[in-house]
Write an enzyme that holds these catalytic residues in place. Sequence first.
Site, PDB file in Angstrom:
ATOM      1  CG  ASN A  92      40.348  34.844  42.409  1.00 20.75           C
ATOM      2  OD1 ASN A  92      41.251  34.286  41.784  1.00 20.75           O
ATOM      3  ND2 ASN A  92      39.666  34.242  43.374  1.00 20.75           N
ATOM      4  CD1 TRP A  93      41.647  37.702  36.451  1.00 20.94           C
ATOM      5  CD2 TRP A  93      43.434  37.196  35.194  1.00 20.94           C
ATOM      6  NE1 TRP A  93      42.039  38.849  35.793  1.00 20.94           N
ATOM      7  CE2 TRP A  93      43.133  38.560  35.019  1.00 20.94           C
ATOM      8  CE3 TRP A  93      44.532  36.658  34.510  1.00 20.94           C
ATOM      9  CZ2 TRP A  93      43.881  39.399  34.180  1.00 20.94           C
ATOM     10  CZ3 TRP A  93      45.278  37.483  33.668  1.00 20.94           C
ATOM     11  CH2 TRP A  93      44.946  38.842  33.501  1.00 20.94           C
ATOM     12  CE  LYS A  94      36.985  32.509  41.780  1.00 21.88           C
ATOM     13  NZ  LYS A  94      35.695  32.078  42.238  1.00 21.88           N
ATOM     14  CG  HIS A 139      39.091  31.917  47.218  1.00 15.93           C
ATOM     15  ND1 HIS A 139      38.186  30.935  46.865  1.00 15.93           N
ATOM     16  CD2 HIS A 139      38.661  33.064  46.646  1.00 15.93           C
ATOM     17  CE1 HIS A 139      37.246  31.487  46.092  1.00 15.93           C
ATOM     18  NE2 HIS A 139      37.518  32.782  45.949  1.00 15.93           N
ATOM     19  CD  GLU A 166      36.698  29.131  44.035  1.00 15.75           C
ATOM     20  OE1 GLU A 166      37.784  29.427  43.511  1.00 15.75           O
ATOM     21  OE2 GLU A 166      35.622  29.683  43.733  1.00 15.75           O
ATOM     22  CD  GLU A 183      35.769  36.098  47.823  1.00 17.18           C
ATOM     23  OE1 GLU A 183      35.668  36.803  46.823  1.00 17.18           O
ATOM     24  OE2 GLU A 183      36.306  34.997  47.824  1.00 17.18           O
ATOM     25  N   GLY A 204      30.354  32.548  42.398  1.00 22.59           N
ATOM     26  CA  GLY A 204      30.141  31.862  41.126  1.00 22.59           C
ATOM     27  C   GLY A 204      28.728  31.341  40.921  1.00 22.59           C
ATOM     28  CB  SER A 256      27.631  36.633  42.101  1.00 23.11           C
ATOM     29  OG  SER A 256      27.814  35.228  42.027  1.00 23.11           O
ATOM     30  N   GLY A 276      35.534  37.455  40.652  1.00 28.21           N
ATOM     31  CA  GLY A 276      35.960  36.271  39.923  1.00 28.21           C
ATOM     32  C   GLY A 276      35.480  36.315  38.491  1.00 28.21           C
ATOM     33  N   GLY A 277      34.335  35.716  38.237  1.00 26.57           N
ATOM     34  CA  GLY A 277      33.801  35.592  36.874  1.00 26.57           C
ATOM     35  C   GLY A 277      33.835  36.890  36.075  1.00 26.57           C
TER      36      GLY A 277
HETATM   37  P1  PGA Z   1      32.762  35.317  41.614  1.00 26.16           P
HETATM   38  O1  PGA Z   1      34.033  34.885  42.475  1.00 26.16           O
HETATM   39  O2  PGA Z   1      32.844  36.790  41.405  1.00 26.16           O
HETATM   40  O3  PGA Z   1      32.864  34.535  40.344  1.00 26.16           O
HETATM   41  O4  PGA Z   1      31.558  34.934  42.432  1.00 26.16           O
HETATM   42  C1  PGA Z   1      34.533  35.692  43.506  1.00 26.16           C
HETATM   43  C2  PGA Z   1      35.684  35.016  44.188  1.00 26.16           C
HETATM   44  O5  PGA Z   1      35.643  33.796  44.363  1.00 26.16           O
HETATM   45  O6  PGA Z   1      36.675  35.664  44.562  1.00 26.16           O
END
Ligand code: PGA
Length: 260
Positions: free
Chosen positions: A6-8, A92, A94, A164, A170, A210, A231-232
């Site tokens: 997930n590149w956000k 998600h 977010e 999640e 993050g 994470s 994500g990251g």
């Molecule tokens: P993260 O994000 O790996 O940076 O914690 C995961 C996500 O939000 O899908």
Amino acid sequence: MLIAGNWKMNTDASSCVELARGVVQESENAGVVRVTVCPPNVFLSTVGTVLNGTRVSLGAQNMHALGSGAYTGEVSGEMLHSLGCRFVILGHSERRQHFGETDAEVNRKVKKAIKVKLVPIVCVGENLDQRRAGREREVVASQVKYALEGFTLSSSNALIIAYEPVWAIGTGETASPVQAQDMHALIRKLVRQQFGEKIASGLHILYGGSMTPTNAKDLLSEKDVDGGLIGGASLNADVFGQIIQAAKDVEQGSRTASTT
Ligand code: PGA
């Protein structure tokens, strides 16, 4: 096993190409592990061109519940499908947190995604206060029930759920393998109640929050953890590649175990 990036809201017109090429390279020897990346909408087409004919599939990070119309700034499932997207992340945390997305809206989007033959990756997870209060099972159960309301599934491949925990996204904090397994087993049980054993046993339930090359193998080794939403660590092809490798190692380990 599915490893999804997930590149956000990251990359730009040139770095998205570079990252996609890197992921393609890292996925060449992924074996049975499936890999997908979800770039920002504006780069879907460009990244799709890089992924064309490779083992890596394309996904989006969100969509509108309707097909077309006067919804300035929005993107529909039909549009994503016409671009070659296979997956779409929905609900998600977010989106729930910063854009006020409700369970009812997530449910509408999930139904629409399935209808237009996109595979929704439905995200659920409790926040820190909810976990501290011991309410994580109740919160996740309610999110899952809402998201899956009012439709049937013909195949376990038509839906993916990602657990999640919000406190792990993050933050560098990760759920322990035991915590993840506990929640994944709960999610599978709820899916079994809703759709039956066949769908539940074939369903992919991803862990997100994470995930890194350091913790991936332990998390992915859990019985009900069928992949990761990353994500990251998906923004660097080499690091992402190490997670793909961890998934491959786990798959190979479990296949060896089942044939001996
Ligand atoms: P993260 O994000 O790996 O940076 O914690 C995961 C996500 O939000 O899908």
